[in-house]
Enzyme design. Sequence first.
Site, PDB file in Angstrom:
ATOM      1  CE  LYS A 264       0.158  -0.113  -3.761  1.00 21.33           C
ATOM      2  NZ  LYS A 264      -0.926  -0.844  -3.131  1.00 21.33           N
TER       3      LYS A 264
HETATM    4  N1  PMP Z   1      -5.693   0.895   0.545  1.00 17.23           N
HETATM    5  C1  PMP Z   1      -4.890  -0.153   0.320  1.00 17.23           C
HETATM    6  C2  PMP Z   1      -4.472  -1.009   1.471  1.00 17.23           C
HETATM    7  C3  PMP Z   1      -4.451  -0.446  -0.979  1.00 17.23           C
HETATM    8  O1  PMP Z   1      -3.658  -1.498  -1.212  1.00 17.23           O
HETATM    9  C4  PMP Z   1      -4.886   0.360  -2.049  1.00 17.23           C
HETATM   10  C5  PMP Z   1      -4.445   0.045  -3.447  1.00 17.23           C
HETATM   11  N2  PMP Z   1      -3.235   0.651  -3.771  1.00 17.23           N
HETATM   12  C6  PMP Z   1      -5.716   1.449  -1.756  1.00 17.23           C
HETATM   13  C7  PMP Z   1      -6.105   1.685  -0.448  1.00 17.23           C
HETATM   14  C8  PMP Z   1      -6.176   2.381  -2.849  1.00 17.23           C
HETATM   15  O2  PMP Z   1      -5.121   3.203  -3.267  1.00 17.23           O
HETATM   16  P1  PMP Z   1      -5.038   3.747  -4.755  1.00 17.23           P
HETATM   17  O3  PMP Z   1      -6.339   4.391  -5.044  1.00 17.23           O
HETATM   18  O4  PMP Z   1      -3.905   4.699  -4.746  1.00 17.23           O
HETATM   19  O5  PMP Z   1      -4.787   2.566  -5.627  1.00 17.23           O
END
Ligand code: PMP
Length: 328
Positions: free
Chosen positions: A169
């Site tokens: 991320k």
């Molecule tokens: N994909 C992307 C590109 C994101 O930015 C997010 C948000 N963090 C998610 C998927 C979903 O991840 P999560 O459920 O861990 O927030």
Amino acid sequence: MAKNDVSTLRIAPKIWRDGELIDWNDARIHVMTHALHYGSSVFEGIRCYPTKRGPAIFRLREHIQRLLNSAKIYRMEVNYTCEDLCQASVQVVKESGLEQCYIRPIMFRGLDEEKPTFGVNPFPNPIQCFIAAWDWGKYLGDEAVENGVDVCISSWTRITSNSLPAMAKAAANYMNSQLIKMEAIVNGFAEGIALDERGYVSEGSGENLFVVKDGEIYTPPLGSSILPGITRDSVIKIAKELGITVHETSIQRAALYVADEVFFTGTAAEITPIRSIDRIKIGLGKRGEITKKLQEVFFEIVHGKRPAPNNEKWLTYVNETHAQTANL
Ligand code: PMP
């Protein structure tokens, strides 16, 4: 930005910076910060929900572990353990007095002000870590969780795992997300869905994607160019507990149009139904039954009204967690 009266903004007035709590208005960085020029930053987004036992942070450990994984991929040497950063997050929420909030830990290559360097090579730049929090409402609009959103397939391709790994991320990934999001917005959609380099469905600009067809659930596999979403993982586990079959498999664009239900998952978006894609109505054009059931169970769990699947510990109760107040 003018100095804020943070008390009126539902923002945690204190930000954690490398082991100390500082005022929101003092959490500033130099314009020559490496991350600003070259995108060298990794971060997390975590929600904290109100419960009968006070604020509870949802899957804190898993989020912090993903942050540490993102840092490791980018060869960032981090001085904190998972436990340190969990405690720091609890401390920020506790100090804020907020009952619910979104927590944003961020770690990046800064600037050595005594020996500044300005090149792409990130190694000379010190790693800095901050944790902020604020109260964030429904990400895709107040009514989205109930009524669903209208989205499009993006003309932009999702980043490939061999160029910018989607499993980290990293801030830089969000330039791709911004192209997807801006195109969607200027064309009148709430969000865009990106296809991967093979033309299969990957994810939204900030959400994972699920499809329901004939009572079973489909979602792109972790091996494809997606962020390993923690809400995605939660939904898979909830669905299995409810006896719904989940397939982690490649999905064609056209399969979205003929699905019974499609929904996004994400910390910010939670579980958001999609009612149309490229102006094609999905199912009945409103939230479907399986999406609704998953939402009900998800919201019961995050609000501490129901145990997580397999009795996993998904909530960190802020008022019941001892967090160090001194420097770590
Ligand atoms: N994909 C992307 C590109 C994101 O930015 C997010 C948000 N963090 C998610 C998927 C979903 O991840 P999560 O459920 O861990 O927030």
